[in-house]
Design a protein around this motif. Structure first.
Motif, short mmCIF file in Angstrom:
data_model
loop_
_atom_site.label_atom_id
_atom_site.label_comp_id
_atom_site.label_asym_id
_atom_site.label_seq_id
_atom_site.Cartn_x
_atom_site.Cartn_y
_atom_site.Cartn_z
N GLU A 98 0.83 -1.20 0.00
CA GLU A 98 0.00 0.00 0.00
C GLU A 98 0.86 1.26 0.00
O GLU A 98 2.09 1.19 -0.04
CB GLU A 98 -0.92 -0.01 1.24
N ARG A 99 0.18 2.40 0.11
CA ARG A 99 0.86 3.69 0.22
C ARG A 99 1.07 4.10 1.67
O ARG A 99 2.01 4.84 1.98
CB ARG A 99 0.03 4.78 -0.46
N LEU A 100 0.17 3.71 2.54
CA LEU A 100 0.22 4.11 3.95
C LEU A 100 0.91 3.01 4.74
O LEU A 100 0.41 1.89 4.84
CB LEU A 100 -1.19 4.36 4.48
N ASN A 101 2.05 3.33 5.29
CA ASN A 101 2.90 2.34 5.94
C ASN A 101 2.97 2.56 7.44
O ASN A 101 3.21 3.68 7.90
CB ASN A 101 4.31 2.41 5.36
N CYS A 102 2.75 1.50 8.19
CA CYS A 102 2.91 1.51 9.64
C CYS A 102 3.60 0.20 10.01
O CYS A 102 2.99 -0.87 9.97
CB CYS A 102 1.56 1.63 10.35
N ILE A 103 4.88 0.29 10.35
CA ILE A 103 5.68 -0.89 10.64
C ILE A 103 6.18 -0.81 12.07
O ILE A 103 6.84 0.15 12.46
CB ILE A 103 6.86 -1.00 9.65
N ARG A 104 5.82 -1.82 12.85
CA ARG A 104 6.14 -1.82 14.28
C ARG A 104 7.41 -2.62 14.52
O ARG A 104 7.50 -3.80 14.17
CB ARG A 104 4.97 -2.41 15.07
N LEU A 105 8.40 -1.96 15.13
CA LEU A 105 9.64 -2.61 15.52
C LEU A 105 9.44 -3.15 16.92
O LEU A 105 9.15 -2.40 17.85
CB LEU A 105 10.80 -1.61 15.49
N LYS A 106 9.59 -4.46 17.08
CA LYS A 106 9.21 -5.12 18.32
C LYS A 106 10.42 -5.65 19.08
O LYS A 106 11.52 -5.74 18.54
CB LYS A 106 8.23 -6.28 18.02
N ASP A 107 10.18 -5.98 20.35
CA ASP A 107 11.20 -6.58 21.21
C ASP A 107 12.46 -5.73 21.27
O ASP A 107 13.59 -6.23 21.19
CB ASP A 107 11.54 -8.00 20.74
N LEU A 108 12.28 -4.44 21.44
CA LEU A 108 13.41 -3.52 21.54
C LEU A 108 14.03 -3.55 22.93
O LEU A 108 13.34 -3.80 23.93
CB LEU A 108 12.96 -2.10 21.20
N LYS A 109 15.30 -3.26 23.02
CA LYS A 109 16.00 -3.25 24.30
C LYS A 109 15.75 -1.94 25.03
O LYS A 109 15.72 -0.87 24.41
CB LYS A 109 17.50 -3.44 24.09
N PRO A 110 15.58 -2.00 26.34
CA PRO A 110 15.38 -0.76 27.10
C PRO A 110 16.61 0.14 27.06
O PRO A 110 17.75 -0.34 27.02
CB PRO A 110 15.12 -1.25 28.53
#
Length: 403
Positions: A98-110
């Protein structure tokens, strides 16, 4: 505690309307609600990247392209080694195209700095058994810090009731220049009503991206004006969330409520197309569950953010219904403070016996001289609120100590 009142008048503002570039926004040419872009437009990044999050060791990266694309985020802990790749959440095993992008970066370090780059590859032809790709565009390498959720001190700023005055975003944020905040909160009515995609880009996304949103996330809840207009039903497509939510950061449990419209559902202007009474009642049921969660009960401070305040905003149906469905729950749950907008008159309301058991801080309006930025800093022992007007003078403050 300071308690100064501006001379801004919400009703007079709404009657006079907005004029930008000589065009009245009370009588615009309404664009189509479809976000489709003409085929002859070249592939570009139309807006972004901009960050949003619910502070659960995740960060959402959003951007808009002018063509349908296969898009992803390359990221990592080193600017020179973006060794991870993330795609948007698919449906039924299908990645977004699509044109509208929402990508979640998960399990990030504190408490870790991450570097990231957005990439979009144009889909020029989409056949059942053959997809043809064209040009690829990418952004510069940007960075953000994923906060430690148990950090000792947190801070954020609140803007509200911008009403399609995009210059107000830099005007107000420059009053906080040099401070590193965990997030920026937009407490509704950023727009006067929803017209088209370009309005969202020009009047919110672009100024946010230019100023902070590539590196610092924002959180956004609808105001009543964002429920208006044909494109209002597309608004949520451009953000990770614009409705009710709850999250914990450091010593604070944040609860966000979407207060809906301020008129009765049967009002002729809504043409039998809204059901906000039931929507608020459903949120009240959700709120009952939220205030019984251990995350809420154990927090040093419990902060509610809602566009229409639970009191002190007149006798229209929406504000009265907010008082009816939300205030008793918040009183029983011992909410510590509520931050709101809507009235266009900045004021600090202290707790009142038999009414609100918590202070209610209401930000100002859209016109020069009535605009405000509200700064909040909290640690495990104290929460401080300072509200500045657009000349930089403090016009309201409140300090809470842990109960």
């Amino acid at each position: 505690m300071k308690n100064n009142i501006s001379t801004g008048n919400r009703r007079n503002f709404l009657k006079t309307g907005l004029t930008i570039g000589g065009i009245s926004l009370l009588n615009p040419v309404i664009a189509t609600a479809s976000p489709t872009v003409a085929d002859d437009k070249a592939l570009e990044i139309a807006a972004g990247p901009y960050l949003q999050t619910d502070f659960n060791n995740e960060m959402s990266v959003l951007w808009i392209t002018t063509k349908n694309c296969n898009s992803w985020v390359e990221y990592g802990e080193s600017q020179n080694n973006l060794d991870k790749k993330a795609y948007g959440d698919g449906k039924l095993g299908l990645k977004p195209a699509e044109r509208l992008n929402c990508i979640r970066l998960k399990d990030l370090k504190p408490n870790c700095t991450y570097y990231y780059k957005i990439v979009s590859k144009e889909i020029t032809d989409f056949q059942p058994y053959k997809v043809t790709y064209g040009k690829t565009v990418s952004g510069a390498v940007e960075s953000f810090v994923n906060p430690d959720l148990k950090k000792n001190e947190i801070s954020f700023v609140m803007l509200n009731d911008i009403h399609d005055r995009p210059n107000s975003i830099p005007d107000l944020l420059k009053l906080d220049k040099g401070n590193q905040r965990d997030f920026v909160f937009f407490n509704g009515d950023v727009f006067d009503y929803q017209t088209d995609e370009q309005q969202i880009i020009n009047h919110m996304l672009k100024p946010c991206v230019d100023l902070f949103a590539k590196t610092t996330p924002f959180v956004y809840v609808r105001g009543n004006h964002e429920t208006r207009g044909k494109f209002a039903r597309n608004l949520a497509d451009y953000f990770d969330n614009v409705a009710n939510a709850a999250f914990t950061l450091g010593p604070v449990r944040f609860v966000i409520l979407d207060t809906g419209e301020d008129k009765e559902d049967t009002h002729p202007v809504y043409a039998d197309l809204v059901d906000f009474d039931r929507y608020r009642e459903e949120q009240a049921a959700w709120l009952e569950q939220e205030v019984n969660r251990k995350e809420f009960k154990k927090a040093a401070f419990r902060v509610v953010l809602m566009h229409i305040p639970p009191r002190y905003s007149g006798d229209a149906h929406g504000p009265v219904h907010c008082t009816k469905v939300f205030e008793p729950i918040m009183n029983r749950a011992k909410v510590d403070i509520v931050l709101s907008g809507h009235t266009h008159t900045y004021k600090v309301h202290a707790p009142a016996s038999g009414l609100n058991s918590y202070p209610i801080i209401i930000g100002g309006g859209p016109q020069t001289g009535t605009r405000t930025i509200t700064k909040v800093v909290a640690n495990k022992e104290q929460l401080k609120v300072s509200m500045l007007n657009d000349s930089g003078a403090e016009v309201g403050s409140y300090t809470l100590t842990k109960r």
